[in-house]
Motif scaffolding. Structure first.
Motif, PDB file in Angstrom:
ATOM      1  N   ALA A  50       0.849  -1.198   0.000  1.00  0.00           N
ATOM      2  CA  ALA A  50       0.000   0.000   0.000  1.00  0.00           C
ATOM      3  C   ALA A  50       0.881   1.243   0.000  1.00  0.00           C
ATOM      4  N   LYS A  51       0.582   2.172  -0.915  1.00  0.00           N
ATOM      5  CA  LYS A  51       1.372   3.393  -1.038  1.00  0.00           C
ATOM      6  C   LYS A  51       0.468   4.617  -0.980  1.00  0.00           C
ATOM      7  N   SER A  52       1.063   5.738  -0.615  1.00  0.00           N
ATOM      8  CA  SER A  52       0.350   7.012  -0.587  1.00  0.00           C
ATOM      9  C   SER A  52       1.169   8.076  -1.306  1.00  0.00           C
ATOM     10  N   ILE A  53       0.448   8.951  -2.013  1.00  0.00           N
ATOM     11  CA  ILE A  53       1.065  10.127  -2.625  1.00  0.00           C
ATOM     12  C   ILE A  53       0.811  11.307  -1.691  1.00  0.00           C
ATOM     13  N   VAL A  54       1.869  12.031  -1.357  1.00  0.00           N
ATOM     14  CA  VAL A  54       1.749  13.117  -0.378  1.00  0.00           C
ATOM     15  C   VAL A  54       2.358  14.396  -0.956  1.00  0.00           C
ATOM     16  N   THR A  55       1.694  15.516  -0.725  1.00  0.00           N
ATOM     17  CA  THR A  55       2.259  16.834  -1.014  1.00  0.00           C
ATOM     18  C   THR A  55       2.540  17.515   0.312  1.00  0.00           C
TER      19      THR A  55
ATOM     20  N   ASP B 245      16.149  20.030  11.142  1.00  0.00           N
ATOM     21  CA  ASP B 245      17.013  21.027  10.497  1.00  0.00           C
ATOM     22  C   ASP B 245      16.583  22.413  10.998  1.00  0.00           C
ATOM     23  N   GLU B 246      16.867  22.680  12.258  1.00  0.00           N
ATOM     24  CA  GLU B 246      16.355  23.885  12.919  1.00  0.00           C
ATOM     25  C   GLU B 246      16.938  25.176  12.364  1.00  0.00           C
ATOM     26  N   ASP B 247      18.055  25.094  11.669  1.00  0.00           N
ATOM     27  CA  ASP B 247      18.647  26.311  11.088  1.00  0.00           C
ATOM     28  C   ASP B 247      17.837  26.811   9.897  1.00  0.00           C
ATOM     29  N   HIS B 248      17.063  25.911   9.276  1.00  0.00           N
ATOM     30  CA  HIS B 248      16.337  26.293   8.072  1.00  0.00           C
ATOM     31  C   HIS B 248      14.825  26.133   8.196  1.00  0.00           C
ATOM     32  N   VAL B 249      14.371  25.076   8.872  1.00  0.00           N
ATOM     33  CA  VAL B 249      12.960  24.705   8.852  1.00  0.00           C
ATOM     34  C   VAL B 249      12.233  25.209  10.096  1.00  0.00           C
ATOM     35  N   GLN B 250      11.130  25.917   9.841  1.00  0.00           N
ATOM     36  CA  GLN B 250      10.261  26.343  10.935  1.00  0.00           C
ATOM     37  C   GLN B 250       9.187  25.303  11.225  1.00  0.00           C
ATOM     38  N   SER B 251       8.534  24.792  10.150  1.00  0.00           N
ATOM     39  CA  SER B 251       7.460  23.810  10.329  1.00  0.00           C
ATOM     40  C   SER B 251       7.184  23.096   9.012  1.00  0.00           C
ATOM     41  N   THR B 252       6.413  22.004   9.100  1.00  0.00           N
ATOM     42  CA  THR B 252       5.984  21.255   7.919  1.00  0.00           C
ATOM     43  C   THR B 252       4.490  20.971   8.020  1.00  0.00           C
ATOM     44  N   ASP B 253       3.834  20.888   6.860  1.00  0.00           N
ATOM     45  CA  ASP B 253       2.405  20.589   6.825  1.00  0.00           C
ATOM     46  C   ASP B 253       2.102  19.669   5.653  1.00  0.00           C
ATOM     47  N   VAL B 254       1.200  18.708   5.892  1.00  0.00           N
ATOM     48  CA  VAL B 254       0.710  17.864   4.803  1.00  0.00           C
ATOM     49  C   VAL B 254      -0.410  18.600   4.089  1.00  0.00           C
ATOM     50  N   VAL B 255      -0.197  18.928   2.807  1.00  0.00           N
ATOM     51  CA  VAL B 255      -1.178  19.681   2.029  1.00  0.00           C
ATOM     52  C   VAL B 255      -2.213  18.743   1.392  1.00  0.00           C
ATOM     53  N   ALA B 256      -1.770  17.599   0.914  1.00  0.00           N
ATOM     54  CA  ALA B 256      -2.667  16.655   0.254  1.00  0.00           C
ATOM     55  C   ALA B 256      -2.099  15.251   0.413  1.00  0.00           C
ATOM     56  N   MET B 257      -2.994  14.285   0.461  1.00  0.00           N
ATOM     57  CA  MET B 257      -2.571  12.889   0.611  1.00  0.00           C
ATOM     58  C   MET B 257      -3.620  11.997  -0.039  1.00  0.00           C
ATOM     59  N   GLN B 258      -3.151  11.021  -0.828  1.00  0.00           N
ATOM     60  CA  GLN B 258      -4.080  10.130  -1.517  1.00  0.00           C
ATOM     61  C   GLN B 258      -3.451   8.759  -1.647  1.00  0.00           C
ATOM     62  N   LYS B 259      -4.267   7.729  -1.424  1.00  0.00           N
ATOM     63  CA  LYS B 259      -3.790   6.354  -1.554  1.00  0.00           C
ATOM     64  C   LYS B 259      -3.641   5.977  -3.016  1.00  0.00           C
ATOM     65  N   LEU B 260      -2.603   5.212  -3.323  1.00  0.00           N
ATOM     66  CA  LEU B 260      -2.418   4.697  -4.688  1.00  0.00           C
ATOM     67  C   LEU B 260      -3.184   3.399  -4.850  1.00  0.00           C
TER      68      LEU B 260
END
Length: 231
Positions: free
Chosen positions: A144-149, A216-231
């Motif tokens: 099972a795989k997922s496509i994530v943005t 990577d605290e010198d560069h990254v403030q946060s991350t968010d999953v914008v879209a996700m769909q199962k293949l």
């Protein structure tokens, strides 16, 4: 007709509708048809507007290293593929008059003379279904795989986005495939990194991947999953 414009909204809508019920442009496996159409897309289809084209694009992206070895004629243009004029409208709604005529035609006042043929057809159908289920049961199910943005936000406009991107792409995991990425303006001169990826659900935890990126605290403030769909 085929695909003639994969840049405009009309062309992307046509592609989106074409792959709504298909995994590939032609047939049941990736081919040069997918490669040619994929190469004509200048940007990743927006998942909120073209969800089926977005799913197809990211799925084909996983075969990018195999493009030259996929079956099909590599000399054909992308315009050789896609729907014919007759396929643009699928299962059109019947006009009331036509539907009424069809209903009249289907009335059988004397009963069917084909009961024996129907019974034989049902028997053959049942045998084929049983054979199909037997073959299917013996096959190993694909992972099972997922496509994530994913959106990755920097601290400010002075953050080196080239370094941030390189650090993200340097992360390697079994079951993780990085896809296309781009920088998007947020405001006040700040840009975020938007990146596509394909993960095997049993091997890669998105929460853990996000935590690793955010280390990577010198560069990254946060991350968010914008879209996700199962293949």
């Amino acid at each position: 007709m085929g695909f003639t414009d994969l840049v405009s909204d009309a062309g992307l809508t046509l592609l989106n509708n074409w792959v709504k019920t298909r995994s590939y442009i032609v047939g049941y496996t990736p081919s040069q048809a997918d490669v040619k159409v994929f190469q004509q897309l200048k940007n990743i289809p927006a998942p909120e507007t073209y969800p089926y084209a977005w799913r197809w694009y990211n799925h084909i992206l996983t075969f990018e290293s195999e493009f030259s070895s996929l079956p099909g004629d590599p000399t054909k243009e992308y315009t050789a593929y896609g729907p014919e004029s007759a396929e643009l409208t699928v299962n059109p709604a019947k006009a009331p008059e036509a539907a009424a005529e069809d209903d009249d035609d289907e009335v059988d006042l004397f009963g069917s003379d084909d009961e024996e043929e129907d019974a034989e057809a049902e028997r053959i159908k049942a045998e084929r279904l049983a054979e199909y289920n037997k073959k299917k049961a013996g096959k190993v199910k694909p992972a099972a795989k997922s496509i994530v943005t994913l959106d990755i936000k920097p601290w400010d406009d002075e953050t080196n986005m080239d370094e941030l991107t390189a650090n993200v792409l340097a992360i390697e995991k079994d079951g993780l495939v990085w896809g296309a990425h781009k920088l998007q303006a947020v405001g006040f001169g700040i840009k975020k990194l938007q990146i596509n990826l394909v993960v095997e659900d049993e091997k890669v935890s998105l929460d853990e991947l996000q935590q690793q990126i955010e280390e990577d605290e010198d560069h990254v403030q946060s991350t968010d999953v914008v879209a996700m769909q199962k293949l």
